[in-house]
Design a protein around this motif. Structure first.
Motif, PDB file in Angstrom:
ATOM      1  N   LEU A  19      16.462  30.083 -18.352  1.00  0.00           N
ATOM      2  CA  LEU A  19      17.249  31.233 -17.398  1.00  0.00           C
ATOM      3  C   LEU A  19      17.369  30.311 -16.010  1.00  0.00           C
ATOM      4  O   LEU A  19      16.138  30.062 -15.238  1.00  0.00           O
ATOM      5  CB  LEU A  19      16.507  32.527 -17.075  1.00  0.00           C
ATOM      6  N   GLY A  20      18.644  29.969 -15.648  1.00  0.00           N
ATOM      7  CA  GLY A  20      18.875  29.422 -14.223  1.00  0.00           C
ATOM      8  C   GLY A  20      19.125  30.513 -13.289  1.00  0.00           C
ATOM      9  O   GLY A  20      19.882  31.456 -13.673  1.00  0.00           O
ATOM     10  N   VAL A  21      18.597  30.587 -11.932  1.00  0.00           N
ATOM     11  CA  VAL A  21      18.651  31.639 -11.193  1.00  0.00           C
ATOM     12  C   VAL A  21      19.330  30.999  -9.704  1.00  0.00           C
ATOM     13  O   VAL A  21      18.997  30.120  -9.272  1.00  0.00           O
ATOM     14  CB  VAL A  21      17.274  32.253 -10.642  1.00  0.00           C
ATOM     15  N   LYS A  22      20.345  31.700  -9.498  1.00  0.00           N
ATOM     16  CA  LYS A  22      20.898  31.291  -8.403  1.00  0.00           C
ATOM     17  C   LYS A  22      21.900  32.286  -7.479  1.00  0.00           C
ATOM     18  O   LYS A  22      21.893  33.450  -7.819  1.00  0.00           O
ATOM     19  CB  LYS A  22      22.477  30.335  -8.923  1.00  0.00           C
ATOM     20  N   CYS A  23      21.732  32.035  -6.164  1.00  0.00           N
ATOM     21  CA  CYS A  23      22.541  33.149  -5.245  1.00  0.00           C
ATOM     22  C   CYS A  23      23.599  32.354  -4.564  1.00  0.00           C
ATOM     23  O   CYS A  23      23.541  31.067  -4.320  1.00  0.00           O
ATOM     24  CB  CYS A  23      21.502  33.658  -4.168  1.00  0.00           C
ATOM     25  N   GLY A  24      24.686  33.007  -4.187  1.00  0.00           N
ATOM     26  CA  GLY A  24      25.670  32.731  -3.371  1.00  0.00           C
ATOM     27  C   GLY A  24      26.394  33.713  -2.815  1.00  0.00           C
ATOM     28  O   GLY A  24      26.469  34.978  -3.331  1.00  0.00           O
ATOM     29  N   GLY A  25      27.296  33.465  -1.680  1.00  0.00           N
ATOM     30  CA  GLY A  25      27.822  34.519  -0.748  1.00  0.00           C
ATOM     31  C   GLY A  25      26.765  35.701  -0.455  1.00  0.00           C
ATOM     32  O   GLY A  25      27.015  36.915  -0.817  1.00  0.00           O
ATOM     33  N   SER A  26      25.604  35.167  -0.025  1.00  0.00           N
ATOM     34  CA  SER A  26      24.428  35.906   0.161  1.00  0.00           C
ATOM     35  C   SER A  26      24.714  36.780   1.402  1.00  0.00           C
ATOM     36  O   SER A  26      25.393  36.521   2.209  1.00  0.00           O
ATOM     37  CB  SER A  26      23.224  35.217   0.240  1.00  0.00           C
ATOM     38  N   ASN A  33      25.169  24.213  -2.444  1.00  0.00           N
ATOM     39  CA  ASN A  33      26.631  24.655  -2.847  1.00  0.00           C
ATOM     40  C   ASN A  33      26.708  25.273  -4.331  1.00  0.00           C
ATOM     41  O   ASN A  33      26.240  24.710  -5.174  1.00  0.00           O
ATOM     42  CB  ASN A  33      27.354  23.365  -2.752  1.00  0.00           C
ATOM     43  N   ASP A  34      27.453  26.411  -4.195  1.00  0.00           N
ATOM     44  CA  ASP A  34      27.285  27.311  -5.546  1.00  0.00           C
ATOM     45  C   ASP A  34      27.808  26.386  -6.779  1.00  0.00           C
ATOM     46  O   ASP A  34      26.833  26.380  -7.672  1.00  0.00           O
ATOM     47  CB  ASP A  34      28.304  28.708  -5.412  1.00  0.00           C
ATOM     48  N   VAL A  35      28.811  25.847  -6.793  1.00  0.00           N
ATOM     49  CA  VAL A  35      29.303  25.022  -7.914  1.00  0.00           C
ATOM     50  C   VAL A  35      28.508  23.854  -8.328  1.00  0.00           C
ATOM     51  O   VAL A  35      28.230  23.582  -9.428  1.00  0.00           O
ATOM     52  CB  VAL A  35      30.839  24.838  -8.019  1.00  0.00           C
ATOM     53  N   ILE A  79      22.630  31.709 -16.820  1.00  0.00           N
ATOM     54  CA  ILE A  79      22.669  31.830 -15.053  1.00  0.00           C
ATOM     55  C   ILE A  79      22.793  33.129 -14.667  1.00  0.00           C
ATOM     56  O   ILE A  79      23.833  33.751 -15.006  1.00  0.00           O
ATOM     57  CB  ILE A  79      23.530  30.682 -14.458  1.00  0.00           C
ATOM     58  N   LEU A  80      21.684  33.401 -13.933  1.00  0.00           N
ATOM     59  CA  LEU A  80      21.754  34.578 -12.917  1.00  0.00           C
ATOM     60  C   LEU A  80      22.064  34.483 -11.796  1.00  0.00           C
ATOM     61  O   LEU A  80      21.434  33.345 -11.107  1.00  0.00           O
ATOM     62  CB  LEU A  80      20.336  35.277 -13.257  1.00  0.00           C
ATOM     63  N   PHE A  81      23.053  34.871 -11.300  1.00  0.00           N
ATOM     64  CA  PHE A  81      23.889  34.608  -9.997  1.00  0.00           C
ATOM     65  C   PHE A  81      24.002  35.749  -9.072  1.00  0.00           C
ATOM     66  O   PHE A  81      24.835  36.695  -9.472  1.00  0.00           O
ATOM     67  CB  PHE A  81      25.218  33.979 -10.225  1.00  0.00           C
ATOM     68  N   THR A  82      22.957  35.803  -8.138  1.00  0.00           N
ATOM     69  CA  THR A  82      23.109  37.034  -7.175  1.00  0.00           C
ATOM     70  C   THR A  82      24.074  36.888  -5.987  1.00  0.00           C
ATOM     71  O   THR A  82      24.452  35.574  -5.505  1.00  0.00           O
ATOM     72  CB  THR A  82      21.642  37.320  -6.453  1.00  0.00           C
ATOM     73  N   THR A  83      24.814  37.710  -5.678  1.00  0.00           N
ATOM     74  CA  THR A  83      25.786  37.741  -4.475  1.00  0.00           C
ATOM     75  C   THR A  83      25.871  39.106  -3.589  1.00  0.00           C
ATOM     76  O   THR A  83      25.725  40.176  -4.254  1.00  0.00           O
ATOM     77  CB  THR A  83      27.269  37.394  -5.017  1.00  0.00           C
ATOM     78  N   GLY A  84      25.811  39.080  -2.384  1.00  0.00           N
ATOM     79  CA  GLY A  84      25.980  40.149  -1.563  1.00  0.00           C
ATOM     80  C   GLY A  84      27.725  40.274  -1.230  1.00  0.00           C
ATOM     81  O   GLY A  84      27.842  41.361  -0.418  1.00  0.00           O
ATOM     82  N   LEU A  85      28.402  39.022  -0.983  1.00  0.00           N
ATOM     83  CA  LEU A  85      29.592  39.315  -0.390  1.00  0.00           C
ATOM     84  C   LEU A  85      30.608  39.116  -1.621  1.00  0.00           C
ATOM     85  O   LEU A  85      31.778  39.495  -1.379  1.00  0.00           O
ATOM     86  CB  LEU A  85      29.881  37.900   0.438  1.00  0.00           C
ATOM     87  N   GLY A  86      30.260  38.768  -2.581  1.00  0.00           N
ATOM     88  CA  GLY A  86      31.248  38.455  -3.855  1.00  0.00           C
ATOM     89  C   GLY A  86      31.649  36.958  -4.076  1.00  0.00           C
ATOM     90  O   GLY A  86      32.296  36.372  -3.211  1.00  0.00           O
ATOM     91  N   THR A  87      31.177  36.495  -5.117  1.00  0.00           N
ATOM     92  CA  THR A  87      31.651  34.887  -5.417  1.00  0.00           C
ATOM     93  C   THR A  87      31.977  34.948  -6.806  1.00  0.00           C
ATOM     94  O   THR A  87      31.369  35.210  -7.816  1.00  0.00           O
ATOM     95  CB  THR A  87      30.109  34.138  -5.320  1.00  0.00           C
TER      96      THR A  87
END
Length: 543
Positions: A305-312, A439-441, A455-463
């Protein structure tokens, strides 16, 4: 609940909703009167602060004041700056007990078993150019294949444009034209192949020899990936990344690789038509064979499981990231692997990660990678402190250390099992730290390269991003985002902010969703939208 103080030693409080100037909030001492409007996600100083005083959040230093501020004022870029504590290896300091995973004992997912023991969550065929000169041929092949094989998402916008043209011709109002609803194609020729993916890129020639070598390692990692059934490789012939160099990297990575890999060089083949015709014919023969592969049960310990955040945003470190971290701890407790990357977003969280290492070798490798990366950024007039984007800052992430300490929560609390260079494959169960940019990508590209199968990708702004071979699952930090952008969000952790669910409850929901996605019974939104983003990292400065 209007506010939350994350740790007893913190001297800032997080606003969970918009707060008005003059209103009072409860603290451990006397009620605190707000000196200004405090938007949700932003931080309020709990006490009077002198200039150059430490700002504490998550129990650690995340900045310093640049001027004297009064209790009740909002933390901002005008009164605060990035600052972190020094770090060093002190041996294993943190204790951790595996979570109770009795409800998951015996659970399996339906995956694709590979001869080397790894298990994929999907079964993709890759088309890979060794050099950007082959991108056009890739596009021609892509146009010929995807619609005919039933892999393309219907293009609603084509019908929309046709409707707009009709309205113009008929003198009708353009505002009344709506996007036509199209049923997706249900005819897939190869039922056990989840997709055909094209890894177009801008590298392979020009640049430095190190760029070509790094690209070769990256492409080899994607060919070797457990979610990949096989690959068709197109080269020109004169590029820096020679075909034999790519295969040498593949041999080093996995000398016992057993999957069909087709190779074609345009300068040896002759005409473009002959190249593409031969490429398509040989690929179809290989697709017929790999289509015989079927999903079979596999233990959850086979998940990576990859864990990532973007548009935090200011809620990322309070809701989605801790919930993903809980899911990560569940998976580690079950014997699986977790990849935490984005080294610029570990700035300020280094000590807590070092304290979870019982290997001096891993600690030294982590410190070296962090210091070299930071020094390289500073050498060109930048630095980790410049990582927060305007959107991050606008939504309450004022310093990089604040952002990083929230971002690190995606990795949960388990010990650090290993530290991996960019594209280095995961070999150990447990939490692995992977050197990638923030950088997200570039980060998701790097996680897949190290072997993430989800990949689990968390976002607060929308990515709106994904990965060609690794199903990417989006977790919203707040209810408003989940309601506003339901086309990209798979899971909403806003229930943690409104108090209706706990971090543990949402963490279990996330792991349950991962099991379903790994089995192909649910398709994440990024996969549905064909968000196949792929950006190789040249090892230059990217925050």
């Amino acid at each position: 609940m209007k506010t939350i103080k994350l740790e007893p030693q913190d001297n800032v409080i997080v606003a969970l909703s918009n707060l008005s100037q003059g209103s009072a909030i409860e603290t451990n001492a006397d009620p605190l009167t707000l000196l200004e409007d405090i938007p949700a996600k932003h931080k309020v100083f709990e006490q009077d602060m002198a200039a150059d005083q430490d700002i504490i959040m998550y129990g650690v230093r995340v900045g310093k004041t640049t001027q004297a501020v009064k209790a009740g004022a909002r933390m901002s870029t005008e009164n605060s700056k990035h600052a972190t504590d020094p770090y060093q290896y002190r041996g294993l300091q943190a204790s951790w007990q595996a979570l109770d995973v009795s409800k998951y004992q015996g659970r399996t997912f339906q995956g694709y078993h590979r001869p080397d023991g790894r298990v994929g969550t999907a079964n993709y065929w890759l088309f890979i150019p060794t050099v950007f000169c082959e991108n056009r041929n890739m596009d021609v092949i892509k146009a010929a294949l995807l619609d005919n094989l039933g892999y393309n998402k219907p293009n609603d916008y084509q019908d929309y444009v046709q409707s707009l043209i009709h309205a113009v011709e008929e003198g009708e109002s353009l505002e009344q034209v709506d996007i036509a609803s199209l049923a997706p194609s249900t005819h897939r020729v190869f039922q056990n192949i989840d997709g055909i993916k094209f890894l177009n890129h801008q590298g392979g020639c020009g640049g430095t020899r190190q760029d070509a070598q790094s690209l070769g390692k990256l492409l080899a990692s994607y060919i070797d990936h457990p979610n990949v059934a096989g690959a068709t490789i197109l080269g020109l012939g004169c590029e820096n990344l020679q075909m034999q160099d790519l295969f040498a990297e593949l041999e080093k990575r996995n000398p016992n690789l057993h999957k069909p890999i087709l190779r074609f060089e345009q300068q040896k083949t002759g005409t473009e038509q002959e190249l593409i015709k031969t490429c398509l014919l040989q690929t179809f023969k290989a697709l017929k064979e790999v289509n015989k592969q079927e999903r079979q049960p596999a233990g959850l310990d086979k998940l990576v499981l990859g864990v990532k955040c973007g548009g935090s945003d200011g809620f990322s470190g309070i809701s989605a990231n801790p919930a993903v971290g809980y899911a990560a701890d569940l998976l580690v407790s079950l014997g699986g692997s977790v990849l935490l990357a984005e080294f610029p977003e570990l700035c300020g969280a280094e000590q807590q990660l070092l304290d979870r290492m019982d290997s001096a070798e891993n600690a030294e490798k982590f410190i070296k990678l962090m210091e070299l990366y930071s020094q390289s950024a500073e050498a060109v007039g930048s630095g980790f402190h410049m990582n927060p984007s305007p959107g991050n800052i606008r939504d309450g992430l004022i310093t990089d250390a604040m952002k990083s300490n929230g971002a690190a929560k995606k990795g949960g609390n388990s010990p650090v099992a290993d530290v991996l260079e960019y594209t280095e494959p995961v070999k150990k169960a447990g939490l692995n730290l992977v050197c990638t940019p923030g950088n997200d990508v570039e980060a998701t590209t790097g996680k897949a390269a190290s072997g993430a199968t989800l990949i689990l990708f968390t976002t607060g702004l929308g990515t709106p991003t994904g990965n060609p071979i690794c199903p990417t699952i989006k977790v919203a930090t707040n209810n408003q985002l989940a309601a506003r952008m339901p086309d990209i969000i798979d899971i909403n952790s806003g229930s943690i902010i409104d108090g209706s669910k706990s971090i543990a409850e949402v963490g279990e929901e996330i792991l349950d969703y991962c099991i379903a996605a790994a089995s192909g019974t649910v398709i994440p939104k990024a996969v549905q939208l064909q968000q196949d983003d792929f950006i190789p990292w040249k090892r230059g400065i990217s925050l």
